[in-house]
Motif scaffolding. Structure first.
Motif: not given
Length: 313
Positions: A127-128, A179-184, A267-274, A288-289
């Motif tokens: 998604x872009x 772009x929806x967070x769930x799809x990210x 690691x952290x990418x946007x509203x997500x935590x690995x 993390x959302x």
């Protein structure tokens, strides 16, 4: 006053600053803010509430700075991050329509007078989107959105002109503005594409949007400059992208709201935590959302702990 609501520590999500050592989980109790740094290899216990609560609203000062004010009624929510009352009071809503209506508080007008950039951002599932950011948020905007690859394609002397270009790119090039967070999250653990494929998708979309803008007359009258500038990923996001690219990143296997979670940040990418559970354990991605708008109690985890078991077993 409801004492429970006064002492309730609500999560406002992950924020970013080039002047801080790591991404920050922003927590608020009444008027008091607490910042928890999401440093690599930090081990945490998270106790996450089940209910959602309004996070308040934003007002703009005359100099263009902003205030984040708590919800006067501490209202519970079913969806979203604001109750209807706070949504009406929020000044940030004017940002998205000012170039069409000309209506905005003085502080928002001041904010929009500064130079802005137009970017094309791509996410793991392909998604872009097209988006805008001010000079002061040029780096943090894309970090907060969790873009995997992004390119700046234009700069304008003010935010009004750049938002006109954004709408033109959406209308004529077909790029969405959301772009929806769930799809990210799904894209990062779905392994449909790799980094090279996504870079090609982003580059082609950026070229197409830039070529379209180059055909528009009079851009120089609005101080518009076309760009071809790759956005540089922050260091803390790169391990997440590498894990996605090598297909070693997995979905979080338990429900986040209403649960307790033990994790080591990788690691952290946007509203997500690995996160994982120690050396040699599975890399998983926590959305993390799901923390935002909920009560979150956080504490340090010491010593060894058990790896979260997959729902498949």
């Amino acid at each position: 006053m409801d004492l429970a609501s006064v002492s309730r520590q609500l999560c406002h999500g992950i924020s970013f600053s080039q002047h801080e050592p790591a991404p920050m989980l922003r927590l608020r109790t009444g008027e008091n803010w607490n910042t928890e740094y999401l440093e690599l290899n930090r081990s945490l216990n998270l106790e996450v509430g089940d209910l959602k609560f309004c996070l308040g609203y934003i007002t703009m000062n005359r100099d263009g700075s902003r205030n984040v004010l708590p919800c006067p009624k501490n209202k519970a929510l079913r969806t979203g991050t604001q109750c209807e009352s706070c949504r009406r009071l929020d000044h940030s809503k004017f940002m998205h329509h000012f170039h069409k209506t000309g209506e905005a508080p003085e502080g928002m007008r001041k904010y929009l007078e500064q130079p802005h950039f137009l970017y094309i951002a791509s996410f793991a599932h392909g998604a872009t989107k097209v988006g805008t950011t001010s000079t002061q948020s040029q780096w943090t905007r894309l970090a907060q959105q969790g873009a995997v690859i992004a390119r700046y394609i234009a700069r304008a002397n003010d935010g009004t002109a750049i938002r006109v270009l954004e709408d033109l790119v959406t209308e004529h090039v077909g790029l969405s503005q959301q772009v929806r967070q769930k799809s990210k999250i799904k894209g990062l653990v779905g392994w449909e594409l790799d980094h090279q494929q996504l870079d090609t998708i982003n580059e082609q979309a950026a070229n197409q949007a830039r070529d379209f803008l180059a055909t528009q007359r009079g851009l120089e009258n609005y101080g518009v400059q076309l760009l071809d500038q790759l956005w540089e990923q922050p260091s803390f996001a790169r391990p997440v992208i590498e894990a996605w690219d090598t297909r070693s990143l997995h979905a979080w296997s338990s429900t986040v709201p209403g649960s307790r979670h033990t994790l080591r940040i990788r690691g952290v990418l946007g509203q997500s935590i690995m996160a994982d559970s120690g050396e040699g354990t599975t890399l998983r991605l926590l959305d993390a959302a799901e923390l935002k708008t909920r009560e979150v109690d956080l504490s340090e985890e010491h010593g060894e702990f058990q790896e979260e078991q997959s729902a498949l077993f």
